[in-house]
Motif scaffolding. Structure first.
Motif, PDB file in Angstrom:
ATOM      1  N   ALA A  60      37.433  26.420  52.415  1.00  0.00           N
ATOM      2  CA  ALA A  60      36.213  27.149  52.078  1.00  0.00           C
ATOM      3  C   ALA A  60      36.533  28.367  51.212  1.00  0.00           C
ATOM      4  CB  ALA A  60      35.478  27.573  53.349  1.00  0.00           C
ATOM      5  N   ALA A  61      37.651  29.029  51.494  1.00  0.00           N
ATOM      6  CA  ALA A  61      38.035  30.197  50.695  1.00  0.00           C
ATOM      7  C   ALA A  61      38.263  29.815  49.235  1.00  0.00           C
ATOM      8  CB  ALA A  61      39.293  30.834  51.281  1.00  0.00           C
ATOM      9  N   ALA A  62      38.910  28.682  49.002  1.00  0.00           N
ATOM     10  CA  ALA A  62      39.146  28.230  47.628  1.00  0.00           C
ATOM     11  C   ALA A  62      37.827  27.927  46.918  1.00  0.00           C
ATOM     12  CB  ALA A  62      40.055  27.006  47.629  1.00  0.00           C
ATOM     13  N   ILE A  63      36.917  27.253  47.619  1.00  0.00           N
ATOM     14  CA  ILE A  63      35.599  26.946  47.037  1.00  0.00           C
ATOM     15  C   ILE A  63      34.829  28.235  46.778  1.00  0.00           C
ATOM     16  CG2 ILE A  63      33.350  25.865  47.497  1.00  0.00           C
ATOM     17  CD1 ILE A  63      35.404  23.768  46.914  1.00  0.00           C
ATOM     18  N   TRP A  64      34.879  29.168  47.726  1.00  0.00           N
ATOM     19  CA  TRP A  64      34.148  30.429  47.576  1.00  0.00           C
ATOM     20  C   TRP A  64      34.659  31.207  46.366  1.00  0.00           C
ATOM     21  CZ3 TRP A  64      35.174  35.691  47.586  1.00  0.00           C
ATOM     22  CH2 TRP A  64      34.057  36.516  47.678  1.00  0.00           C
ATOM     23  N   GLY A  65      35.977  31.246  46.179  1.00  0.00           N
ATOM     24  CA  GLY A  65      36.539  31.944  45.023  1.00  0.00           C
ATOM     25  C   GLY A  65      36.035  31.354  43.721  1.00  0.00           C
ATOM     26  N   GLU A  66      36.030  30.027  43.630  1.00  0.00           N
ATOM     27  CA  GLU A  66      35.540  29.358  42.418  1.00  0.00           C
ATOM     28  C   GLU A  66      34.038  29.591  42.253  1.00  0.00           C
ATOM     29  OE1 GLU A  66      35.332  24.872  40.494  1.00  0.00           O
ATOM     30  OE2 GLU A  66      35.886  25.112  42.596  1.00  0.00           O
ATOM     31  N   LEU A  67      33.301  29.410  43.318  1.00  0.00           N
ATOM     32  CA  LEU A  67      31.848  29.541  43.301  1.00  0.00           C
ATOM     33  C   LEU A  67      31.419  30.923  42.814  1.00  0.00           C
ATOM     34  CD1 LEU A  67      29.209  28.074  44.361  1.00  0.00           C
ATOM     35  CD2 LEU A  67      29.642  29.246  46.514  1.00  0.00           C
ATOM     36  N   THR A  68      32.033  31.952  43.356  1.00  0.00           N
ATOM     37  CA  THR A  68      31.633  33.321  43.003  1.00  0.00           C
ATOM     38  C   THR A  68      32.160  33.737  41.630  1.00  0.00           C
ATOM     39  OG1 THR A  68      33.488  34.224  44.270  1.00  0.00           O
ATOM     40  CG2 THR A  68      31.347  34.057  45.388  1.00  0.00           C
ATOM     41  N   PRO A  76      24.163  35.868  47.196  1.00  0.00           N
ATOM     42  CA  PRO A  76      24.049  36.478  48.527  1.00  0.00           C
ATOM     43  C   PRO A  76      25.342  36.201  49.312  1.00  0.00           C
ATOM     44  CG  PRO A  76      22.350  34.770  48.192  1.00  0.00           C
ATOM     45  CD  PRO A  76      23.192  34.815  46.971  1.00  0.00           C
ATOM     46  N   LEU A  77      25.968  37.246  49.821  1.00  0.00           N
ATOM     47  CA  LEU A  77      27.306  37.121  50.404  1.00  0.00           C
ATOM     48  C   LEU A  77      27.372  36.107  51.540  1.00  0.00           C
ATOM     49  CD1 LEU A  77      30.236  38.072  50.341  1.00  0.00           C
ATOM     50  CD2 LEU A  77      29.583  39.886  51.940  1.00  0.00           C
ATOM     51  N   ARG A  78      26.544  36.285  52.575  1.00  0.00           N
ATOM     52  CA  ARG A  78      26.622  35.365  53.716  1.00  0.00           C
ATOM     53  C   ARG A  78      26.263  33.942  53.306  1.00  0.00           C
ATOM     54  NH1 ARG A  78      23.711  39.346  57.947  1.00  0.00           N
ATOM     55  NH2 ARG A  78      22.301  39.341  56.192  1.00  0.00           N
ATOM     56  N   ASP A  79      25.232  33.795  52.474  1.00  0.00           N
ATOM     57  CA  ASP A  79      24.866  32.459  52.019  1.00  0.00           C
ATOM     58  C   ASP A  79      25.993  31.830  51.210  1.00  0.00           C
ATOM     59  OD1 ASP A  79      22.413  32.732  53.248  1.00  0.00           O
ATOM     60  OD2 ASP A  79      21.271  32.997  51.384  1.00  0.00           O
ATOM     61  N   SER A  80      26.704  32.635  50.430  1.00  0.00           N
ATOM     62  CA  SER A  80      27.802  32.075  49.636  1.00  0.00           C
ATOM     63  C   SER A  80      28.952  31.632  50.531  1.00  0.00           C
ATOM     64  CB  SER A  80      28.283  33.074  48.571  1.00  0.00           C
ATOM     65  OG  SER A  80      28.925  34.193  49.136  1.00  0.00           O
ATOM     66  N   PHE A  81      29.190  32.335  51.626  1.00  0.00           N
ATOM     67  CA  PHE A  81      30.210  31.888  52.595  1.00  0.00           C
ATOM     68  C   PHE A  81      29.785  30.553  53.230  1.00  0.00           C
ATOM     69  CE2 PHE A  81      31.594  36.512  53.548  1.00  0.00           C
ATOM     70  CZ  PHE A  81      32.546  36.480  52.548  1.00  0.00           C
ATOM     71  N   ILE A  82      28.526  30.470  53.627  1.00  0.00           N
ATOM     72  CA  ILE A  82      28.019  29.228  54.224  1.00  0.00           C
ATOM     73  C   ILE A  82      28.099  28.089  53.208  1.00  0.00           C
ATOM     74  CG2 ILE A  82      25.953  28.079  55.143  1.00  0.00           C
ATOM     75  CD1 ILE A  82      25.172  30.878  56.334  1.00  0.00           C
ATOM     76  N   ALA A  83      27.688  28.348  51.981  1.00  0.00           N
ATOM     77  CA  ALA A  83      27.744  27.323  50.928  1.00  0.00           C
ATOM     78  C   ALA A  83      29.174  26.836  50.726  1.00  0.00           C
ATOM     79  CB  ALA A  83      27.177  27.872  49.627  1.00  0.00           C
ATOM     80  N   ALA A  84      30.129  27.740  50.733  1.00  0.00           N
ATOM     81  CA  ALA A  84      31.535  27.352  50.550  1.00  0.00           C
ATOM     82  C   ALA A  84      32.020  26.477  51.700  1.00  0.00           C
ATOM     83  CB  ALA A  84      32.402  28.602  50.412  1.00  0.00           C
ATOM     84  N   ALA A  99      16.608  27.588  47.680  1.00  0.00           N
ATOM     85  CA  ALA A  99      16.963  28.035  46.324  1.00  0.00           C
ATOM     86  C   ALA A  99      18.395  28.560  46.188  1.00  0.00           C
ATOM     87  CB  ALA A  99      15.954  29.061  45.824  1.00  0.00           C
ATOM     88  N   PRO A 100      18.854  29.488  47.046  1.00  0.00           N
ATOM     89  CA  PRO A 100      20.218  29.990  46.825  1.00  0.00           C
ATOM     90  C   PRO A 100      21.282  28.911  47.020  1.00  0.00           C
ATOM     91  CG  PRO A 100      19.272  31.001  48.800  1.00  0.00           C
ATOM     92  CD  PRO A 100      18.194  30.190  48.147  1.00  0.00           C
TER      93      PRO A 100
END
Length: 113
Positions: A60-68, A76-84, A99-100
């Motif tokens: 998830a950390a790797a996906i979050w880094g790419e995503l952001t 949105p921080l928490r939503d981006s963690f969940i999305a990752a 939407a997010p």
């Protein structure tokens, strides 16, 4: 929404550690005199017993880094963690606030529609 939930196999439903943190945050913002204080505490306590919990891990950390890094504007921080977490496992997210998560490339289910 409840019809949708009851039609699901609980073995295929998950919550994230981020979601649990959000629930506990809401609970701890309540006054102990709140009419639903005890039932909300039971709900929060029971979530990890009812559903498997997905952690924010190295995938998830790797996906979050790419995503952001590639996002067009802030997320949105928490939503981006969940999305990752969700994307790192190839799962869908169930939410009313689509939407997010659609913006972050998640497969989304909105049982409130």
């Amino acid at each position: 929404m409840l019809d949708w939930l009851y039609a699901q196999d609980p073995a295929h439903l998950f919550v994230t550690t981020i979601t649990l943190a959000e629930v506990w945050h809401g609970f701890h913002g309540l006054e102990p005199s709140h009419a639903d204080y005890d039932s909300i505490k039971r709900f929060a306590t029971d979530l990890p017993r009812k559903y498997r919990v997905l952690n924010f891990d190295t995938r998830a950390a790797a996906i979050w880094g790419e995503l952001t890094a590639l996002a067009d504007g802030p997320l949105p921080l928490r939503d981006s963690f969940i999305a990752a977490i969700v994307r790192s496992r190839g799962y869908r997210i169930v939410t009313r606030d689509t939407a997010p998560f659609e913006r972050m490339g998640c497969k989304v289910v909105d049982p409130w529609e």
